[in-house]
Design a protein around this motif. Structure first.
Motif, mmCIF file in Angstrom:
data_model
loop_
_atom_site.group_PDB
_atom_site.id
_atom_site.type_symbol
_atom_site.label_atom_id
_atom_site.label_comp_id
_atom_site.label_asym_id
_atom_site.label_seq_id
_atom_site.Cartn_x
_atom_site.Cartn_y
_atom_site.Cartn_z
ATOM 1 N N ILE A 177 52.131 32.116 17.324
ATOM 2 C CA ILE A 177 52.191 33.492 16.813
ATOM 3 C C ILE A 177 51.138 34.352 17.509
ATOM 4 O O ILE A 177 50.203 33.851 18.118
ATOM 5 C CB ILE A 177 51.982 33.545 15.276
ATOM 6 C CG1 ILE A 177 50.623 32.956 14.893
ATOM 7 C CG2 ILE A 177 53.126 32.854 14.559
ATOM 8 C CD1 ILE A 177 50.263 33.127 13.424
ATOM 9 N N ARG A 204 53.456 38.150 14.413
ATOM 10 C CA ARG A 204 54.817 37.937 14.892
ATOM 11 C C ARG A 204 54.848 36.693 15.759
ATOM 12 O O ARG A 204 53.821 36.218 16.241
ATOM 13 C CB ARG A 204 55.343 39.144 15.637
ATOM 14 C CG ARG A 204 54.627 39.442 16.902
ATOM 15 C CD ARG A 204 55.115 40.770 17.470
ATOM 16 N NE ARG A 204 54.127 41.162 18.425
ATOM 17 C CZ ARG A 204 54.309 41.208 19.727
ATOM 18 N NH1 ARG A 204 55.438 40.977 20.200
ATOM 19 N NH2 ARG A 204 53.361 41.524 20.543
ATOM 20 N N GLN A 205 56.038 36.178 15.919
ATOM 21 C CA GLN A 205 56.229 34.977 16.717
ATOM 22 C C GLN A 205 56.018 35.279 18.191
ATOM 23 O O GLN A 205 56.441 36.307 18.690
ATOM 24 C CB GLN A 205 57.647 34.460 16.492
ATOM 25 C CG GLN A 205 57.925 33.126 17.092
ATOM 26 C CD GLN A 205 59.279 32.592 16.648
ATOM 27 O OE1 GLN A 205 59.813 33.011 15.640
ATOM 28 N NE2 GLN A 205 59.803 31.658 17.400
ATOM 29 N N GLU A 215 60.024 39.466 13.161
ATOM 30 C CA GLU A 215 59.031 38.636 13.847
ATOM 31 C C GLU A 215 59.625 37.834 15.007
ATOM 32 O O GLU A 215 58.903 37.273 15.811
ATOM 33 C CB GLU A 215 58.329 37.699 12.855
ATOM 34 C CG GLU A 215 59.185 36.590 12.309
ATOM 35 C CD GLU A 215 60.085 36.987 11.145
ATOM 36 O OE1 GLU A 215 60.735 36.088 10.588
ATOM 37 O OE2 GLU A 215 60.146 38.172 10.784
ATOM 38 N N ILE A 272 59.389 39.996 5.925
ATOM 39 C CA ILE A 272 58.853 39.072 6.934
ATOM 40 C C ILE A 272 58.189 37.906 6.219
ATOM 41 O O ILE A 272 57.776 38.022 5.063
ATOM 42 C CB ILE A 272 57.853 39.776 7.875
ATOM 43 C CG1 ILE A 272 56.701 40.404 7.084
ATOM 44 C CG2 ILE A 272 58.552 40.812 8.747
ATOM 45 C CD1 ILE A 272 55.616 41.010 7.948
#
Length: 180
Positions: free
Chosen positions: A23, A33-34, A149, A175
């Motif tokens: 992340i 976020r990824q 994400e 999320i």
């Protein structure tokens, strides 16, 4: 790969891992976020062909239960004002199906055609949102459950989400809680 601008506009971030997932934590606002290390084409192929073949492990019944819970929490159950809705990243289509059951005009988008296996007549698109070219101000409600994400270009994605949402419409973004 360049770090994509965060939804806050920031360009800095710290890379880490949480629950085995790479992340990026924004250095300006803390949004998580990824980390995506694939091309757009590789990502689209992954979600179209592989994600629901062993990666995504929730059962349909669980997805339906979550969809009913979300609709109740959002106040969209039977008896309310009817509107046109879009569920981006609809997966099996459970949320779209439950919205239709509640009397709303509902459509979904997911790169995977998996929703066709579960619900007859469900209106779903299987292209990236930006390639569908919905009219401006088309939807009274747009939902994005556990999708933001995963996007490579979150700012572009959000711009398109808000373009297709009516001026006084609602955008509901959910999320994962990476703080667990």
């Amino acid at each position: 790969m360049l770090l994509e601008q965060c939804i806050c506009g920031g360009l800095s971030g710290t890379e880490t891992k949480k629950h085995g997932v790479s992340i990026i934590v924004c250095g300006d606002c803390g949004v998580v976020r990824q980390k995506v290390e694939k091309t757009v084409e590789e990502i689209e192929s992954y979600y179209r062909n592989d994600y629901f073949n062993g990666v995504y492990t929730h059962e349909r019944e669980q997805d339906e239960l979550v969809a009913r819970s979300q609709i109740k929490a959002y106040g969209f159950q039977n008896g309310g004002v009817k509107f046109r809705s879009l569920d981006v990243g609809c997966g099996r289509g459970c949320f779209v199906n439950e919205m239709k059951r509640a009397g709303h005009e509902a459509v979904g988008i997911d790169l995977s055609p998996i929703s066709q296996r579960y619900y007859d007549g469900l209106s779903t698109y299987h292209e990236p949102l930006e390639e569908i070219h919905f009219p401006t101000d088309r939807f009274g409600v747009v939902t994005v459950h556990d999708v933001l994400e995963h996007t490579i270009y979150p700012v572009r994605f959000l711009v398109e989400i808000f373009r297709v949402t009516k001026q006084c419409g609602r955008v509901l973004i959910e999320i994962p809680d990476f703080q667990e």
